[in-house]
Design a protein around this motif. Structure first.
Motif, mmCIF file in Angstrom:
data_model
loop_
_atom_site.group_PDB
_atom_site.id
_atom_site.type_symbol
_atom_site.label_atom_id
_atom_site.label_comp_id
_atom_site.label_asym_id
_atom_site.label_seq_id
_atom_site.Cartn_x
_atom_site.Cartn_y
_atom_site.Cartn_z
ATOM 1 N N PHE A 48 35.650 -40.865 -43.569
ATOM 2 C CA PHE A 48 34.341 -40.764 -44.223
ATOM 3 C C PHE A 48 34.303 -39.619 -45.229
ATOM 4 C CE2 PHE A 48 32.968 -43.477 -40.686
ATOM 5 C CZ PHE A 48 32.458 -44.495 -41.466
ATOM 6 N N ALA A 49 35.062 -38.551 -44.968
ATOM 7 C CA ALA A 49 35.156 -37.482 -45.959
ATOM 8 C C ALA A 49 35.724 -38.056 -47.259
ATOM 9 C CB ALA A 49 36.063 -36.361 -45.443
ATOM 10 N N TYR A 50 36.727 -38.903 -47.099
ATOM 11 C CA TYR A 50 37.345 -39.539 -48.260
ATOM 12 C C TYR A 50 36.359 -40.449 -48.991
ATOM 13 C CZ TYR A 50 39.908 -43.113 -50.733
ATOM 14 O OH TYR A 50 40.310 -43.996 -51.681
ATOM 15 N N VAL A 51 35.627 -41.288 -48.202
ATOM 16 C CA VAL A 51 34.660 -42.207 -48.833
ATOM 17 C C VAL A 51 33.583 -41.408 -49.568
ATOM 18 C CG1 VAL A 51 32.895 -43.948 -48.376
ATOM 19 C CG2 VAL A 51 35.073 -44.061 -47.187
ATOM 20 N N LEU A 52 33.093 -40.323 -48.933
ATOM 21 C CA LEU A 52 32.047 -39.512 -49.567
ATOM 22 C C LEU A 52 32.555 -38.866 -50.849
ATOM 23 C CD1 LEU A 52 30.279 -37.809 -46.533
ATOM 24 C CD2 LEU A 52 29.287 -39.401 -48.185
ATOM 25 N N LEU A 53 33.796 -38.361 -50.815
ATOM 26 C CA LEU A 53 34.367 -37.759 -52.023
ATOM 27 C C LEU A 53 34.458 -38.788 -53.151
ATOM 28 C CD1 LEU A 53 37.268 -35.497 -50.712
ATOM 29 C CD2 LEU A 53 35.204 -34.769 -51.907
ATOM 30 N N ALA A 54 34.951 -40.002 -52.793
ATOM 31 C CA ALA A 54 35.092 -41.039 -53.814
ATOM 32 C C ALA A 54 33.727 -41.445 -54.365
ATOM 33 C CB ALA A 54 35.803 -42.254 -53.227
ATOM 34 N N ASP A 55 32.715 -41.309 -53.512
ATOM 35 C CA ASP A 55 31.373 -41.745 -53.891
ATOM 36 C C ASP A 55 30.632 -40.676 -54.710
ATOM 37 O OD1 ASP A 55 29.608 -43.773 -53.903
ATOM 38 O OD2 ASP A 55 28.846 -43.486 -51.879
ATOM 39 N N GLY A 59 34.207 -36.540 -60.265
ATOM 40 C CA GLY A 59 34.916 -35.606 -61.156
ATOM 41 C C GLY A 59 36.136 -35.023 -60.477
ATOM 42 N N PHE A 60 35.941 -34.546 -59.248
ATOM 43 C CA PHE A 60 37.039 -33.953 -58.489
ATOM 44 C C PHE A 60 38.140 -34.978 -58.243
ATOM 45 C CE2 PHE A 60 38.800 -33.551 -54.132
ATOM 46 C CZ PHE A 60 39.571 -32.411 -54.321
ATOM 47 N N MET A 61 37.738 -36.192 -57.808
ATOM 48 C CA MET A 61 38.723 -37.220 -57.495
ATOM 49 C C MET A 61 39.491 -37.659 -58.747
ATOM 50 S SD MET A 61 38.655 -37.834 -54.228
ATOM 51 C CE MET A 61 38.731 -39.457 -53.444
ATOM 52 N N SER A 62 38.870 -37.508 -59.920
ATOM 53 C CA SER A 62 39.522 -37.959 -61.145
ATOM 54 C C SER A 62 40.462 -36.921 -61.743
ATOM 55 C CB SER A 62 38.462 -38.317 -62.191
ATOM 56 O OG SER A 62 37.484 -39.132 -61.614
ATOM 57 N N ASN A 70 45.934 -39.244 -59.997
ATOM 58 C CA ASN A 70 44.861 -38.274 -59.759
ATOM 59 C C ASN A 70 44.660 -38.001 -58.270
ATOM 60 O OD1 ASN A 70 43.478 -40.503 -58.823
ATOM 61 N ND2 ASN A 70 42.400 -40.836 -60.753
ATOM 62 N N ILE A 71 43.777 -37.033 -57.999
ATOM 63 C CA ILE A 71 43.554 -36.622 -56.607
ATOM 64 C C ILE A 71 43.058 -37.799 -55.775
ATOM 65 C CG2 ILE A 71 42.106 -35.167 -55.128
ATOM 66 C CD1 ILE A 71 42.360 -32.963 -57.114
ATOM 67 N N VAL B 239 39.211 -46.692 -65.120
ATOM 68 C CA VAL B 239 39.740 -47.600 -64.091
ATOM 69 C C VAL B 239 40.541 -46.850 -63.034
ATOM 70 C CG1 VAL B 239 39.839 -49.728 -65.459
ATOM 71 C CG2 VAL B 239 41.804 -48.193 -65.444
ATOM 72 N N LEU B 240 41.009 -45.658 -63.373
ATOM 73 C CA LEU B 240 41.780 -44.892 -62.397
ATOM 74 C C LEU B 240 40.880 -44.059 -61.488
ATOM 75 C CD1 LEU B 240 44.728 -43.616 -64.632
ATOM 76 C CD2 LEU B 240 44.517 -45.746 -63.358
ATOM 77 N N ASN B 241 39.617 -43.951 -61.843
ATOM 78 C CA ASN B 241 38.723 -43.069 -61.097
ATOM 79 C C ASN B 241 37.777 -43.874 -60.209
ATOM 80 O OD1 ASN B 241 39.927 -41.219 -62.760
ATOM 81 N ND2 ASN B 241 38.219 -41.170 -64.206
ATOM 82 N N PRO B 242 37.293 -43.236 -59.160
ATOM 83 C CA PRO B 242 36.300 -43.925 -58.340
ATOM 84 C C PRO B 242 35.014 -44.113 -59.130
ATOM 85 C CG PRO B 242 37.024 -41.853 -57.306
ATOM 86 C CD PRO B 242 37.622 -41.897 -58.656
ATOM 87 N N GLY B 243 34.218 -45.079 -58.750
ATOM 88 C CA GLY B 243 32.870 -45.174 -59.288
ATOM 89 C C GLY B 243 32.651 -46.214 -60.367
#
Lengths: 126, 538
Positions: A48-55, A59-62, A70-71, B239-243
């Motif tokens: 869920f930490a992962y899902v929340l980060l992706a959600d 910016g951080f995940m990208s 990417n991260i 496309v590489l990023n979430p969201g």
């Protein structure tokens, strides 16, 4: 080959409450739960930490780490790694800590040590 | 025709129709022979529902992977990644991590406690009648949603391969697929179905592996260049990023959470997956099967990442979206781009086989649940003999087959992975709380089980009916009506916690106590496997 719809009950007259109250069974239950519960909580939190980060932390995940990787992708692949690792860990734990003691209790029940009315040797066709 | 300027000319596909049909026909012929051979000693209920508990852990693990890697995984996830990029990858991760719930909390305990169906376990120490009926109803509901998804996948695939976009033509092919599936299940029972799953899983994983290596080879085995090419073709670095799909608004972000919850909690509550644990002789073999399937499934989902971005780079999202079959066509189109008509033919045959096999697995689960739980234990109160029960199961197969065909014709065109996610949400809401409570919570009562199952099932289905999936949006099943009162397309985030809450509330408010001897028996059996271990050789 199976030729009966029912579970063959080698242990029909067993006093299961007695088995449940033995120290050995309590130990088996404790070992099982003390592994699977914390592990389940841990991997669910990590997921869920992962899902929340992706959600909510797009910016951080990208953030690019290496080339186009990417991260977000790395954390996603780490979810695979952790799943494989927990699987391996659980199998080795069960083989070492759970299976032997479970087999012991099973043999005792099937050897009529917990029968309700004494050591009746009936109903077993093994 | 749209897509002339791109690397894949969709119109060309029609020329390969005969080849595709040939490869598919060959698969059907070979598997039918195997099913016939496997069915020779299908005599008892244990044979029919649980394949005589004669499979090994690795065979069953491969069959589980076959059951699980449905059209949703192959067509749906590849398509979702190709079109929505990173957000599609989320499906892979949720579908995989979910196996840990099954491995740690459910598989072995369930194998040790039950006989044929999920209801066997749930009603073990509670009141038979109400719990069995509830469990059977939720089994039927989950199987129905899952069937819809598979049939929708069949429709997409057909429209792509045969270039059939008219309603009647697609419906006809769905009818053929449905009829074939009914035959497999009627003749082969669980054993035949399991063999079909094993063959199909091997073909599917091998096919995906070949395509993955092929795509990687094009980019010099450099994942970063592949991703770069996907960005280039789509002209969108996001496309590489979430969201990309779920980051649009606060509502869609919540929808993403809801999806994540349903995916991770759904697997361990899918009746057709649970039923597979009964085809092995011992709990240890059940554990082995889960380990096998986790490895196979994990590997496969790593492939889908490459295939999805590969399709985005080599075929392009625009071509995929406008092709007949839409998003679900990404994987076949990629196959066509890579290996021409022959690879397309092989991959499509595998995808067909996948749908056929999964539909067969679902059908036998639903039929077993109806015959064993509702007919044998509720209607005839345990007095029906095993022969009659199997006879009822076979008749149920035909009824369910017909319902699946009708549903498939209606659901045609929706993204398969998305539809399957709805089945996961329904399973996680209706079944998971009761499974977990009855295995681990001593105090749990019949009232808690019944509240949780009906509450979870009812709320999940109501929320789906009043969601944008059914009405009010451009992609809805009924486009012209507007009764989407619930904003999320996946109900999980509301219905799953609600079902857990109801299970707890129903238990605390229940004045009746359950039989402690039964609870002791269930706990001892589930952890030690006494009785169940010898189920094979009596």
């Amino acid at each position: 080959m199976g030729n009966d719809a029912r579970i063959p009950d080698a242990a029909a007259p067993v006093d299961f409450e007695e088995v449940q109250s033995t120290a050995r069974f309590q130990e088996l239950r404790k070992r099982h739960r003390s592994f699977v519960f914390p592990m389940a909580v841990a991997f669910l939190l990590w997921y869920f930490a992962y899902v929340l980060l992706a959600d909510y932390a797009v910016g951080f995940m990208s953030t690019k780490v290496w080339g186009n990787i990417n991260i977000g992708l790395i954390l996603g692949l780490l979810q695979f790694v952790s799943t494989f690792a927990i699987t391996g860990w659980y199998v080795s734990y069960s083989n070492r800590k759970l299976d032997p003691i479970a087999a012991e209790i099973r043999h005792e029940i099937e050897g009529h040590e917990f029968d309700k009315d004494g050591n009746r040797v009936t109903g077993v066709n093994k | 025709m749209i897509g002339i300027a791109t690397s894949v000319d969709v119109a060309q596909l029609k020329e390969t129709t005969l080849l595709n049909m040939g490869i598919f026909g060959l698969f059907v012929a070979v598997t039918m022979v195997i099913v016939l051979r496997a069915s020779r000693n299908n005599k008892t209920a244990a044979d029919y529902y649980a394949a005589g508990r004669s499979f090994t852990g690795s065979q069953n693990g491969t069959a589980i992977a076959g059951d699980y890697l449905s059209a949703a995984s192959f067509l749906g996830i590849t398509g979702a990644i190709a079109v929505n990029g990173y957000d599609g990858f989320m499906y892979s991760i949720g579908f995989l991590v979910a196996w840990l719930v099954a491995l740690l909390l459910v598989a072995e305990l369930l194998r040790n406690t039950g006989k044929f169906t999920m209801a066997d376990v749930l009603s073990f120490r509670l009141k038979q009648r109400p719990v069995r009926i509830a469990a059977a109803i939720s089994t039927l509901a989950v199987c129905f949603f899952y069937l819809l998804a598979q049939m929708a996948g069949a429709g997409s695939l057909i429209s792509l391969l045969l270039g059939i976009s008219d309603w009647g033509g697609q419906a006809l092919v769905i009818i053929v697929v449905g009829a074939l599936m009914i035959m497999y299940v009627l003749i082969g029972g669980m054993k035949g179905t399991t063999w079909v799953q094993i063959i199909k899983a091997i073909l599917l994983i091998a096919g995906a592996a070949v395509m993955t290596l092929w795509v990687l080879a094009i980019y010099g085995f450099n994942l970063s260049s592949l991703l770069g090419a996907a960005v280039e073709t789509s002209g969108n670095p996001a496309v590489l990023n979430p969201g990309l799909q779920y980051g649009k608004s606060e509502t869609s972000k919540l929808d993403f959470m809801s999806l994540g919850l349903a995916l991770v909690l759904g697997t361990a509550a899918l009746p057709h997956v649970l039923m597979r644990f009964y085809t092995v002789p011992t709990a240890k073999e059940a554990r082995k099967s889960v380990v096998w399937s986790i490895w196979l499934i994990g590997l496969f989902y790593l492939f889908t990442l490459v295939l999805g971005y590969g399709a985005a780079a080599l075929v392009g999202a625009e071509t995929i979206k406008t092709a007949p079959g839409g998003v679900n066509a990404a994987a076949p189109l990629l196959a066509f781009h890579l290996g021409g008509p022959l690879l397309l033919g092989f991959i499509s045959a595998v995808a067909f086989a996948t749908i056929l096999a999964v539909v067969a697995g679902l059908t036998i689960t639903a039929a077993a649940s109806f015959a064993h739980d509702i007919y044998a234990n509720v209607i005839s109160k345990g007095k029906a003999d095993a022969d009659t029960e199997v006879k009822v199961a076979r008749r149920t197969v035909v009824v369910i087959g017909i319902l699946a065909i009708l549903g498939g014709i209606l659901a045609n065109g929706q993204n398969v992975a998305f539809l399957v996610a709805l089945a996961f949400a329904v399973a996680a809401s209706a079944n998971l709380p009761t499974i977990v409570y009855s295995l681990f919570w001593r105090r749990f009562t019949t009232q808690g089980a019944v509240w949780s199952m009906y509450g979870g099932l009812g709320s999940a289905i109501l929320l789906i009916i009043f969601s944008p999936v059914v009405s009010g949006a451009a992609t809805s099943m009924i486009k012209d009506a507007h009764f989407a009162l619930f904003p999320l397309s996946n109900p999980g985030i509301v219905s799953i916690p609600l079902a857990f809450l109801l299970g707890w509330l129903g238990t605390v408010l229940d004045k009746k106590r359950e039989d402690t001897a039964k609870q002791a028996e269930m706990e001892v059996r589930s952890l030690t496997g006494v009785g169940a271990e010898k189920a094979v050789d009596h």
